[in-house]
Design an enzyme around this catalytic site. Structure first.
Site, PDB file in Angstrom:
ATOM      1  N   LYS A  11       0.833  -1.215   0.000  1.00 38.24           N
ATOM      2  CA  LYS A  11       0.000   0.000   0.000  1.00 38.24           C
ATOM      3  C   LYS A  11       0.869   1.268   0.000  1.00 38.24           C
ATOM      4  O   LYS A  11       2.066   1.214   0.322  1.00 38.24           O
ATOM      5  CB  LYS A  11      -0.960  -0.044   1.193  1.00 38.24           C
ATOM      6  CG  LYS A  11      -1.937  -1.236   1.112  1.00 38.24           C
ATOM      7  CD  LYS A  11      -3.006  -1.168   2.189  1.00 38.24           C
ATOM      8  CE  LYS A  11      -3.955  -2.355   2.073  1.00 38.24           C
ATOM      9  NZ  LYS A  11      -5.110  -2.253   3.016  1.00 38.24           N
ATOM     10  N   TYR A  51     -12.214  -1.712  -4.248  1.00 34.38           N
ATOM     11  CA  TYR A  51     -12.784  -1.899  -2.912  1.00 34.38           C
ATOM     12  C   TYR A  51     -14.309  -1.764  -2.902  1.00 34.38           C
ATOM     13  O   TYR A  51     -14.899  -1.476  -1.858  1.00 34.38           O
ATOM     14  CB  TYR A  51     -12.156  -0.897  -1.941  1.00 34.38           C
ATOM     15  CG  TYR A  51     -10.756  -1.298  -1.512  1.00 34.38           C
ATOM     16  CD1 TYR A  51     -10.546  -2.375  -0.660  1.00 34.38           C
ATOM     17  CD2 TYR A  51      -9.642  -0.597  -1.956  1.00 34.38           C
ATOM     18  CE1 TYR A  51      -9.277  -2.751  -0.262  1.00 34.38           C
ATOM     19  CE2 TYR A  51      -8.346  -0.969  -1.562  1.00 34.38           C
ATOM     20  CZ  TYR A  51      -8.184  -2.047  -0.713  1.00 34.38           C
ATOM     21  OH  TYR A  51      -6.921  -2.422  -0.319  1.00 34.38           O
ATOM     22  N   PHE A  59     -15.576   3.653   6.371  1.00 28.52           N
ATOM     23  CA  PHE A  59     -14.166   3.874   6.021  1.00 28.52           C
ATOM     24  C   PHE A  59     -13.907   3.881   4.513  1.00 28.52           C
ATOM     25  O   PHE A  59     -12.783   4.099   4.081  1.00 28.52           O
ATOM     26  CB  PHE A  59     -13.277   2.828   6.705  1.00 28.52           C
ATOM     27  CG  PHE A  59     -13.541   1.391   6.314  1.00 28.52           C
ATOM     28  CD1 PHE A  59     -12.967   0.853   5.165  1.00 28.52           C
ATOM     29  CD2 PHE A  59     -14.351   0.582   7.100  1.00 28.52           C
ATOM     30  CE1 PHE A  59     -13.190  -0.473   4.807  1.00 28.52           C
ATOM     31  CE2 PHE A  59     -14.594  -0.750   6.745  1.00 28.52           C
ATOM     32  CZ  PHE A  59     -14.009  -1.272   5.587  1.00 28.52           C
ATOM     33  N   ARG A  87      -2.858 -14.678   4.105  1.00 30.66           N
ATOM     34  CA  ARG A  87      -3.597 -13.890   5.103  1.00 30.66           C
ATOM     35  C   ARG A  87      -3.096 -14.194   6.521  1.00 30.66           C
ATOM     36  O   ARG A  87      -2.987 -13.290   7.349  1.00 30.66           O
ATOM     37  CB  ARG A  87      -5.102 -14.093   4.961  1.00 30.66           C
ATOM     38  CG  ARG A  87      -5.662 -13.307   3.763  1.00 30.66           C
ATOM     39  CD  ARG A  87      -7.157 -13.433   3.632  1.00 30.66           C
ATOM     40  NE  ARG A  87      -7.909 -12.768   4.679  1.00 30.66           N
ATOM     41  CZ  ARG A  87      -8.341 -11.505   4.610  1.00 30.66           C
ATOM     42  NH1 ARG A  87      -8.073 -10.754   3.569  1.00 30.66           N
ATOM     43  NH2 ARG A  87      -9.055 -10.984   5.598  1.00 30.66           N
ATOM     44  N   THR A  93      -6.154  -7.430  10.209  1.00 30.76           N
ATOM     45  CA  THR A  93      -6.367  -6.158   9.499  1.00 30.76           C
ATOM     46  C   THR A  93      -5.793  -4.982  10.276  1.00 30.76           C
ATOM     47  O   THR A  93      -5.137  -4.108   9.698  1.00 30.76           O
ATOM     48  CB  THR A  93      -7.881  -5.944   9.266  1.00 30.76           C
ATOM     49  OG1 THR A  93      -8.410  -7.088   8.573  1.00 30.76           O
ATOM     50  CG2 THR A  93      -8.135  -4.691   8.444  1.00 30.76           C
ATOM     51  N   ARG A 104       1.964  -6.924   8.761  1.00 32.08           N
ATOM     52  CA  ARG A 104       1.148  -5.789   9.211  1.00 32.08           C
ATOM     53  C   ARG A 104       1.613  -5.281  10.575  1.00 32.08           C
ATOM     54  O   ARG A 104       1.597  -4.073  10.820  1.00 32.08           O
ATOM     55  CB  ARG A 104      -0.333  -6.173   9.211  1.00 32.08           C
ATOM     56  CG  ARG A 104      -0.917  -6.165   7.790  1.00 32.08           C
ATOM     57  CD  ARG A 104      -2.310  -6.705   7.724  1.00 32.08           C
ATOM     58  NE  ARG A 104      -2.982  -6.308   6.485  1.00 32.08           N
ATOM     59  CZ  ARG A 104      -4.188  -6.754   6.111  1.00 32.08           C
ATOM     60  NH1 ARG A 104      -4.823  -7.603   6.879  1.00 32.08           N
ATOM     61  NH2 ARG A 104      -4.725  -6.343   4.989  1.00 32.08           N
ATOM     62  N   ASN A 114      -2.294  -0.347   6.613  1.00 30.39           N
ATOM     63  CA  ASN A 114      -1.801  -1.587   7.210  1.00 30.39           C
ATOM     64  C   ASN A 114      -0.842  -2.344   6.287  1.00 30.39           C
ATOM     65  O   ASN A 114      -0.831  -3.565   6.252  1.00 30.39           O
ATOM     66  CB  ASN A 114      -2.984  -2.459   7.643  1.00 30.39           C
ATOM     67  CG  ASN A 114      -3.962  -2.741   6.505  1.00 30.39           C
ATOM     68  OD1 ASN A 114      -3.751  -2.288   5.384  1.00 30.39           O
ATOM     69  ND2 ASN A 114      -5.014  -3.470   6.790  1.00 30.39           N
ATOM     70  N   HIS A 117      -2.234  -5.514   1.196  1.00 28.50           N
ATOM     71  CA  HIS A 117      -3.525  -6.151   0.929  1.00 28.50           C
ATOM     72  C   HIS A 117      -3.306  -7.661   0.809  1.00 28.50           C
ATOM     73  O   HIS A 117      -2.212  -8.101   0.463  1.00 28.50           O
ATOM     74  CB  HIS A 117      -4.087  -5.616  -0.395  1.00 28.50           C
ATOM     75  CG  HIS A 117      -5.294  -6.374  -0.887  1.00 28.50           C
ATOM     76  ND1 HIS A 117      -6.548  -6.176  -0.362  1.00 28.50           N
ATOM     77  CD2 HIS A 117      -5.416  -7.350  -1.829  1.00 28.50           C
ATOM     78  CE1 HIS A 117      -7.395  -6.987  -0.982  1.00 28.50           C
ATOM     79  NE2 HIS A 117      -6.740  -7.714  -1.873  1.00 28.50           N
ATOM     80  N   GLU A 128      -9.029  -9.692  -8.570  1.00 29.94           N
ATOM     81  CA  GLU A 128      -8.096  -8.609  -8.226  1.00 29.94           C
ATOM     82  C   GLU A 128      -6.848  -8.650  -9.109  1.00 29.94           C
ATOM     83  O   GLU A 128      -6.354  -7.597  -9.533  1.00 29.94           O
ATOM     84  CB  GLU A 128      -7.733  -8.715  -6.743  1.00 29.94           C
ATOM     85  CG  GLU A 128      -8.929  -8.387  -5.848  1.00 29.94           C
ATOM     86  CD  GLU A 128      -8.730  -8.742  -4.386  1.00 29.94           C
ATOM     87  OE1 GLU A 128      -9.675  -8.535  -3.596  1.00 29.94           O
ATOM     88  OE2 GLU A 128      -7.649  -9.244  -4.016  1.00 29.94           O
TER      89      GLU A 128
HETATM   90  P1  ADP Z   1      -8.498  -6.964   4.971  1.00 22.11           P
HETATM   91  O1  ADP Z   1      -7.597  -6.038   4.173  1.00 22.11           O
HETATM   92  O2  ADP Z   1      -7.795  -7.520   6.177  1.00 22.11           O
HETATM   93  O3  ADP Z   1      -9.157  -8.023   4.127  1.00 22.11           O
HETATM   94  P2  ADP Z   1     -11.038  -5.582   4.951  1.00 22.11           P
HETATM   95  O4  ADP Z   1     -11.301  -6.265   3.645  1.00 22.11           O
HETATM   96  O5  ADP Z   1     -12.071  -5.688   6.005  1.00 22.11           O
HETATM   97  O6  ADP Z   1      -9.653  -6.051   5.574  1.00 22.11           O
HETATM   98  O7  ADP Z   1     -10.807  -4.029   4.686  1.00 22.11           O
HETATM   99  C1  ADP Z   1     -10.084  -3.583   3.555  1.00 22.11           C
HETATM  100  C2  ADP Z   1      -9.139  -2.497   3.980  1.00 22.11           C
HETATM  101  O8  ADP Z   1      -9.897  -1.374   4.440  1.00 22.11           O
HETATM  102  C3  ADP Z   1      -8.231  -2.842   5.157  1.00 22.11           C
HETATM  103  O9  ADP Z   1      -7.081  -3.538   4.753  1.00 22.11           O
HETATM  104  C4  ADP Z   1      -7.906  -1.468   5.713  1.00 22.11           C
HETATM  105  O10 ADP Z   1      -6.930  -0.806   4.905  1.00 22.11           O
HETATM  106  C5  ADP Z   1      -9.228  -0.752   5.525  1.00 22.11           C
HETATM  107  N1  ADP Z   1     -10.106  -0.831   6.693  1.00 22.11           N
HETATM  108  C6  ADP Z   1     -10.852  -1.905   7.093  1.00 22.11           C
HETATM  109  N2  ADP Z   1     -11.570  -1.621   8.196  1.00 22.11           N
HETATM  110  C7  ADP Z   1     -11.305  -0.333   8.491  1.00 22.11           C
HETATM  111  C8  ADP Z   1     -11.729   0.573   9.517  1.00 22.11           C
HETATM  112  N3  ADP Z   1     -12.607   0.183  10.466  1.00 22.11           N
HETATM  113  N4  ADP Z   1     -11.229   1.817   9.535  1.00 22.11           N
HETATM  114  C9  ADP Z   1     -10.351   2.235   8.580  1.00 22.11           C
HETATM  115  N5  ADP Z   1      -9.906   1.447   7.583  1.00 22.11           N
HETATM  116  C10 ADP Z   1     -10.368   0.183   7.533  1.00 22.11           C
HETATM  117 MG    MG Z   2     -10.496  -7.785   2.539  1.00 17.59          MG
END
Ligand code: ADP
Ligand code: MG
Length: 139
Positions: A11, A51, A59, A87, A93, A104, A114, A117, A128
């Site tokens: 990222k 996304y 968010f 993962r 996350t 992370r 974080n 992805h 993707e």
């Molecule tokens: P992951 O990347 O672990 O699969 P998600 O798909 O739930 O997580 O979310 C996508 C991305 O959105 C996360 O990697 C993070 O960058 C961001 N994100 C998720 N939840 C939040 C939140 N509550 N506040 C801010 N950013 C968030």
């Molecule tokens: Mg995700």
């Protein structure tokens, strides 16, 4: 049948902080093979589409803004059971909740920023990957 491939992005913040080399070293030493890799940048529209599953969440807008704010490294990786293995390897996350030694935990700077992805299913890994790479660009 599992495809054994997953998709990841380094990222914008992690790239900007020059963590790319360290992150790639961890990924390779964990046994993932790089099958495609590209330094690129998402437009606001592309980040929004990537996304789209999160559209409507509080968010979402901020995430799209962030993900289009600077260069990212897009990567296809191969390993047995790649989606789940990757993962587990990157951690939760939220970097604060990610296990010690995970990407992370080491390189994430906030819940949003974080570091990396990781696709959440074989189907999404393929979708993707298609955002960034033609079939010809995958090895
Ligand atoms: P992951 O990347 O672990 O699969 P998600 O798909 O739930 O997580 O979310 C996508 C991305 O959105 C996360 O990697 C993070 O960058 C961001 N994100 C998720 N939840 C939040 C939140 N509550 N506040 C801010 N950013 C968030
Ligand atoms: Mg995700």
């Amino acid at each position: 049948m599992a495809s054994n491939r997953t998709f990841t992005m380094i990222k914008p913040t992690a790239f900007k902080k020059n963590y790319t080399g360290a992150i790639l070293k961890m990924i390779i030493e964990e046994g993932f093979q790089i099958r495609a890799m590209k330094l690129t940048r998402l437009t606001n529209e592309q980040a929004g589409a990537f996304y789209a599953v999160h559209k409507g969440k509080p968010f979402y807008e901020s995430l799209v803004e962030f993900m289009s704010s600077g260069p990212i490294v897009a990567i296809i990786l191969e390993k047995e059971n790649a989606v789940e293995a990757f993962r587990n390897f990157i951690g939760a996350t939220n970097p604060e909740q990610a296990a010690d030694g995970t990407i992370r935990k080491l390189y994430g700077t906030s819940l949003q920023q974080n570091a990396v992805h990781g696709s959440d299913s074989d189907e999404n890994a393929e979708i993707e990957s298609g955002f960034f790479f033609s079939k010809m660009e995958r090895y």
